[in-house]
Design an enzyme around this catalytic site. Structure first.
Site, PDB file in Angstrom:
ATOM      1  N   ASP A 168       0.929  -1.131  -0.006  1.00 29.88           N
ATOM      2  CA  ASP A 168       0.069   0.016   0.128  1.00 29.88           C
ATOM      3  C   ASP A 168       0.883   1.233  -0.005  1.00 29.88           C
ATOM      4  O   ASP A 168       2.333   1.304   0.259  1.00 29.88           O
ATOM      5  CB  ASP A 168      -0.989  -0.121   1.263  1.00 29.88           C
ATOM      6  CG  ASP A 168      -2.378   0.665   0.952  1.00 29.88           C
ATOM      7  OD1 ASP A 168      -2.137   1.408   0.049  1.00 29.88           O
ATOM      8  OD2 ASP A 168      -3.418   0.504   1.634  1.00 29.88           O
TER       9      ASP A 168
ATOM     10  N   GLU B 174     -17.231   9.944   5.576  1.00 25.60           N
ATOM     11  CA  GLU B 174     -16.540   8.377   5.857  1.00 25.60           C
ATOM     12  C   GLU B 174     -15.792   8.127   4.648  1.00 25.60           C
ATOM     13  O   GLU B 174     -16.042   8.306   3.627  1.00 25.60           O
ATOM     14  CB  GLU B 174     -17.856   7.348   5.795  1.00 25.60           C
ATOM     15  CG  GLU B 174     -18.696   7.429   4.767  1.00 25.60           C
ATOM     16  CD  GLU B 174     -19.902   6.441   4.826  1.00 25.60           C
ATOM     17  OE1 GLU B 174     -19.576   5.394   5.644  1.00 25.60           O
ATOM     18  OE2 GLU B 174     -20.983   6.226   3.990  1.00 25.60           O
TER      19      GLU B 174
END
Length: 726
Positions: A247, A459
């Site tokens: 990542d 979110e």
């Protein structure tokens, strides 16, 4: 035979890759391990940026079709359809890539390696990135993940259309604000039962080309340098042959956040030695020093490069232009009318009807003179798209979709109602500065549509610009800001109210469930979302979505967010009653089940209460569920046949989804359905992570989960079979 299974062709590419790597200097090799791999002109290697996104459409590189966010696509429960969507995404990806290559544009988000899908399990509704996933269930996530990968990668025998990437491996689902230092502790049982199945399916069934590690540690090991995950499980146990990427900037977390290493050189050595081939970030520059100091063998670096160049060769970028069939995809294939229509269909299919008291929906526009549309998500484009999104050429918010549908036939009054999460809409205004407008709209409307919920500013991923609180995670499940107050004000006028929720996760709308006659969950429905919601509200389309997550009543019934044990989480392990259960969703029509039968292979029907030999299952025989489903209502609609299995083995889930089949039936039409249940569907994992079959087993068949709340909400019960497996 598609390229993912064409071992002979892949081996040919690997040999070509080995020959290429053998000609490279150490410095050139190291450069190719970074996501922005530079050109090596003397070897005919073009610059290539590995970082591209296609979660629900080609992202971050200009105009593309913006489909519903992944959680919405999961709500379709339709495997065939999600592959159709993914195929459209990869068509646009190829079209954009071909155009960009023509103009020598090799920037970020311009490659064919798409870091999608996200097959993490949405284990806690507070997690901000949950809307990137296919929900809380390992089986549903596996099925949707496999078919998404197949749609992205295509079915050519020699080339990948694009390369998919299963992420984030593994056990990643928040909290976002501590992900760079957090250690997710998961038992062997939970790893095997919950956290790993979707990744395994993507690797072994779909032949996914890439796997991305997670930021966090899992059981003490940083995921992007975990021997357990990347070597023992991924390569050795599952036989993965693609490439592994970190990542972004996750490897520096080894020494800065996790403190398992002390220096950058130690961190890159740990990542490379344990199977990470590509660094999203810049830390792999230190590999030159690591090799020179003997901390990483150059042969391991060569292996990583062979993995990476093999992927590029599968994509056809080293072959003469025109040899690859996907080279012919023109830029005009981006944002076509056909893709826009597919997008609208996707938005319609993902909508879930949560409540419809006294058949409030669909509305008849002929009986309405004035319609009120109120709420911060009524005209909010951001609430259409979620995160990791592209740029649509045109958006339809809920308000715009309703205005388009009604035209001049019905007067539409609109109000923002309140800010999405703040106490006022205007900086110089007083608190609750839109409430008089809300009252004015309500007083003059025959029906009110309340558009509430969240958007990707509330979110999302830690670090995303615009996250208002909790680093993208939700602090609770309530409607934020003044939204609840606005909803109660709307309902106080005694007019018919339809609540439309746009969010990427479950909200605890307990008051609404008691007081609002009709509720729709629209997720983040994509650029065509407003038109789709109007179609459903006015009965042009029948809602068919099912919940891929549980809607809880509060966070108080949940374990601590940082607790990765599955006990008490999701429909599979929760003890309390859901507000709206997993697998639930109403329709404007009705479906009846008949001739529901269970058989073992070709041996014929097995009666309820029968004993079955485990040896037959071990020999490859599968249970077969058959049923006839009839649309007994007055409107065409889609039904999701769901098969759940419960075993009495110690520590096993309440019951688990193990089979789905989507049907589309006209009024009065019937269809026969057949669902196979192999041995893998009939057991559970023990505390050691070992799969066990045996004991008493229940098999449930119907259009919902076999819980009491679903039965109460639908007025239906599912068919139940009881077996004993010796």
């Amino acid at each position: 035979m598609e390229i993912a299974k064409n071992k002979e062709k892949v081996q040919e590419y690997r040999e070509r890759a080995k020959a290429l790597v053998a000609q490279m200097t150490l410095e050139e090799k190291v450069g190719q391990t970074l996501n922005w791999a530079p050109a090596v002109d003397r070897l005919g290697i073009k610059a290539y940026n590995w970082w591209n996104e296609a979660l629900h459409g080609v992202a971050r590189a200009g105009v593309a079709t913006v489909f519903p966010q992944s959680i919405g696509l999961a709500a379709t429960f339709d495997e065939d359809f999600i592959e159709e969507v993914a195929d459209a995404i990869s068509t646009e990806g190829r079209a954009k890539f071909n155009m960009q290559q023509e103009y020598n544009d090799t920037d970020i988000y311009k490659g064919l390696t798409f870091w999608s899908p996200n097959v993490n399990i949405f284990r806690d509704p507070r997690w901000g990135r949950g809307h990137e996933t296919f929900g809380e269930d390992p089986y549903l996530t596996s099925r949707m993940g496999v078919r998404f990968v197949e749609g992205i990668q295509g079915h050519d025998e020699n080339y990948l259309k694009a390369a998919a990437c299963a992420k984030h491996f593994a056990v990643h689902s928040g909290p976002e604000d501590i992900r760079h230092s957090f250690n997710a502790v998961a038992s062997k049982q939970d790893m095997a039962e919950t956290y790993l199945p979707a990744f395994k399916a993507c690797v072994q069934e779909a032949g996914v080309e890439a796997v991305m590690g997670a930021y966090n540690r899992t059981n003490g090991e940083p995921c992007c340098g975990s021997k357990t995950l990347l070597q023992d499980i991924l390569r050795d146990e599952w036989g993965f042959t693609g490439h592994v990427t970190s990542d972004c900037w996750a490897i520096k977390d080894f020494h800065e956040g996790h403190h398992v290493t002390e220096t950058p050189v130690e961190s890159v050595s740990m990542a490379m030695n344990n199977g990470c081939d590509l660094n999203c970030g810049n830390l792999f520059h230190y590999l030159k020093q690591a090799v020179e100091e003997g901390m990483v063998k150059e042969s391991r670096l060569d292996e990583a490069l062979v993995n990476l160049f093999t992927t590029r060769m599968k994509l056809g970028v080293f072959d003469e232009k025109g040899k690859n069939p996907y080279d012919k995809i023109a830029y005009t294939e981006v944002d076509t009318k056909a893709h826009q229509e597919l997008n609208r269909k996707a938005a319609e299919k993902c909508i879930v009807l949560l409540k419809n008291e006294n058949n409030t929906l669909p509305l008849d526009k002929k009986s309405i003179k004035t319609l009120g549309v109120i709420g911060p998500n009524a005209n909010n484009r951001r609430a259409l798209v979620g995160n990791y999104e592209g740029t649509a050429s045109r958006y339809w918010t809920i308000l715009e979709g309703i205005q388009e549908y009604l035209g001049d036939d019905v007067r539409v009054l609109a109000s923002e109602g309140c800010h999405l999460c703040h106490k006022k809409s205007q900086g110089l205004g007083q608190e609750d500065d839109r409430i008089s407008e809300v009252k004015g709209v309500c007083a003059n409307s025959d029906v009110i549509i309340a558009c509430l919920g969240l958007d990707s500013g509330l979110e999302g991923e830690e670090g995303d610009q615009g996250n208002e609180y909790a680093s993208g995670d939700k602090p609770n499940l309530e409607l934020p800001g003044l939204q609840q107050h606005v909803l109660e004000t709307i309902c106080s006028f005694g007019k018919p109210v339809i609540l439309v929720l746009l969010s990427g996760s479950a909200l605890a709308v307990n008051w609404a469930d008691e007081h609002v006659p009709a509720i729709l969950q629209g997720w983040y429905p994509g650029a065509q979302g407003g038109r789709a919601i109007a179609d459903v509200i006015f009965g042009e389309k029948n809602p068919e979505g099912k919940l891929p997550v549980t809607f809880y009543r509060s966070t108080e019934e949940l374990p601590e967010f940082t607790d990765y044990s599955m006990k008490g989480r999701t429909y599979r392990y929760m003890k309390s009653e859901a507000l709206y259960p997993f697998g639930y969703g109403l329709s404007y029509t009705d479906f009846a089940y008949s001739e529901v039968k269970l058989s073992l292979g070709e041996d014929g029907e097995i009666k309820d209460g029968a004993e079955v030999s485990g040896a037959e299952l071990a020999a490859g025989k599968a249970f077969v569920v058959t049923a006839t489903v009839t649309n007994t209502g007055k409107m065409a609609g889609g039904e999701t046949v769901q098969v759940y299995v419960k075993t009495d083995l110690e520590g096993a889930p309440n019951y688990q989804l193990k089979g789905i089949k989507k049907l589309f039936l006209a009024p009065g039409e019937s269809a026969d359905v057949k669902i196979d249940l192999a041995r893998e569907a009939l057991g559970a994992f023990d505390v050691n992570g070992e799969f066990v079959v045996g004991g008493d087993v229940k098999i449930y068949v119907g259009g919902q989960a076999p819980d009491a709340r679903s039965a109460k909400l639908t007025g239906k019960k599912v068919m139940e079979f009881n077996l004993t497996i010796k």
